[in-house]
Enzyme design. Structure first.
Site, PDB file in Angstrom:
ATOM      1  CG  LEU A   1      -1.713  -1.269   1.521  1.00 67.62           C
ATOM      2  CD1 LEU A   1      -2.659  -1.047   2.705  1.00 67.62           C
ATOM      3  CD2 LEU A   1      -2.477  -1.754   0.301  1.00 67.62           C
ATOM      4  CB  CYS A   2       1.034   4.275   0.083  1.00 63.93           C
ATOM      5  SG  CYS A   2       1.518   6.004  -0.149  1.00 63.93           S
ATOM      6  CB  SER A   3       5.812   4.612   0.625  1.00 63.86           C
ATOM      7  OG  SER A   3       5.344   4.479   1.952  1.00 63.86           O
TER       8      SER A   3
ATOM      9  CB  THR B   1       4.243   3.932  -5.384  1.00 63.09           C
ATOM     10  OG1 THR B   1       4.324   4.364  -4.021  1.00 63.09           O
ATOM     11  CG2 THR B   1       5.059   4.867  -6.266  1.00 63.09           C
TER      12      THR B   1
END
Length: 347
Positions: A129-131, A149
């Site tokens: 998730l994300c970074s 990302t």
């Protein structure tokens, strides 16, 4: 693929050759916790996979938290986290969630990289998730793959790992056993996508209702649109129109007719519609009709001809065309893959 600014384009990127398995026999979901934990992304993993959902039956996911390093671990917002175990828990997981990471340049402990490689080798699904994508990249799980990302990190990811195909203009990328999401709330979309993949639309819709979020957004939707919230005047006209379109997708629509309903000229309508939704009117209609068709295929025994008509495609040939070009499958094959998966939640 790089982006120097927030993305506005759309591209469908899931690897259609990747396998789409049924829910794994091992339904233990393990979220990775680390010092500097991203609280929102971790909360998404807990909310989606960690809450008791008795309505889903005994076959639902189980959940645990693995510490990436000795604690106590700090999370954003002054929270401290006590975990169920250490990296050894990753060896037991059927699905692993990496909820963000403490920095694009922050090293990933070798024990975590090794555990992720072992998990991947034995067939566990791994989500970032994300970074959190930087953790997967450091473990070598994304080499030669498409991934995404948060658009703010896209250039840094592409610079650090030039063998990746970084897609900063999508919500998530599903590569089968490795899945990546864009920033923050896109992690909800990815997790709901996995539920839909595992258990079908009804299960995903049920979880989405509890979250009070839309039940399904395609991974190829733009992360960012220039005007995600319409101005008050436009919202008063476009909002009700969108509701009416969704309620009557079987009807034919022209730009002129929709613009007339919204009280705008055709040119103004097209410009404001795209600024509000992120898509041109025709593209938006196709996406909504495909979403409706997928739900009907997953939840009913209706004939394919009737589904094509009910969704506004008119003919089965047109329905097949859009499934083939957008989803790389046929309506019949899609139904065989997803029909009845909700029953697995009770198995």
């Amino acid at each position: 693929m790089r982006s120097a600014r927030s993305p506005t384009s759309v591209e469908i990127v899931p690897n259609r050759s990747a396998p789409r398995p049924s829910p794994p026999d091992n339904r233990l979901v393990v979220a990775l916790a680390y010092d500097g934990l991203c609280t929102f992304e971790f909360g998404v993993a807990v909310e989606i996979f960690g809450l008791a959902r008795p309505e889903m039956g005994h076959g639902w996911y189980r959940f645990a938290v693995a510490a990436a390093e000795p604690g106590p671990l700090r999370a954003a917002g002054g929270v401290r986290v006590l975990c169920d175990g250490g990296p050894e828990l990753l060896d037991e997981a059927g699905t692993i969630v990496v909820p963000g990471w403490r920095g694009a340049d922050a090293p990933v402990p070798e024990a975590i990289r090794d555990a992720l490689r072992r998990a991947h080798a034995r067939g566990a699904r791994i989500l970032s998730l994300c970074s959190g994508v930087f953790v997967l990249a450091a473990a070598g799980l994304l080499a030669g793959r498409a991934c995404t990302t948060h658009w703010r990190y896209a250039d840094a990811l592409a610079d650090a790992y030039p063998d990746l195909t970084v897609r900063p203009d999508v919500l998530y990328v599903d590569e089968g056993a490795v899945l990546t999401s864009a920033g923050s709330a896109a992690g909800i979309d990815l997790c709901l996508h996995l539920i839909r993949r595992d258990f079908g639309a009804q299960a995903a819709n049920s979880v989405a209702r509890r979250l009070v979020v839309p039940p399904h957004r395609d991974g190829g939707q733009a992360q960012f649109v220039e005007a995600p919230v319409p101005r008050a005047r436009e919202g008063a006209r476009l909002g009700p129109l969108l509701d009416r379109l969704r309620a009557s997708l079987d009807r034919p629509y022209t730009i002129a007719a929709m613009a007339g309903e919204a009280g705008m000229s055709a040119r103004t309508f097209q410009r404001r519609f795209e600024a509000t939704t992120g898509h041109a009117p025709g593209e938006w209609l196709v996406r909504e009709r495909l979403a409706r068709a997928r739900t009907l295929l997953e939840t009913t025994d209706a004939r394919l001809d009737d589904i094509a008509a009910a969704c506004g495609f008119g003919t089965l040939a047109t329905l097949r065309h859009h499934f083939r070009t957008r989803l790389a499958t046929s309506p019949g094959a899609y139904r065989r893959r997803f029909r009845g998966r909700a029953a697995l939640a009770a198995s």
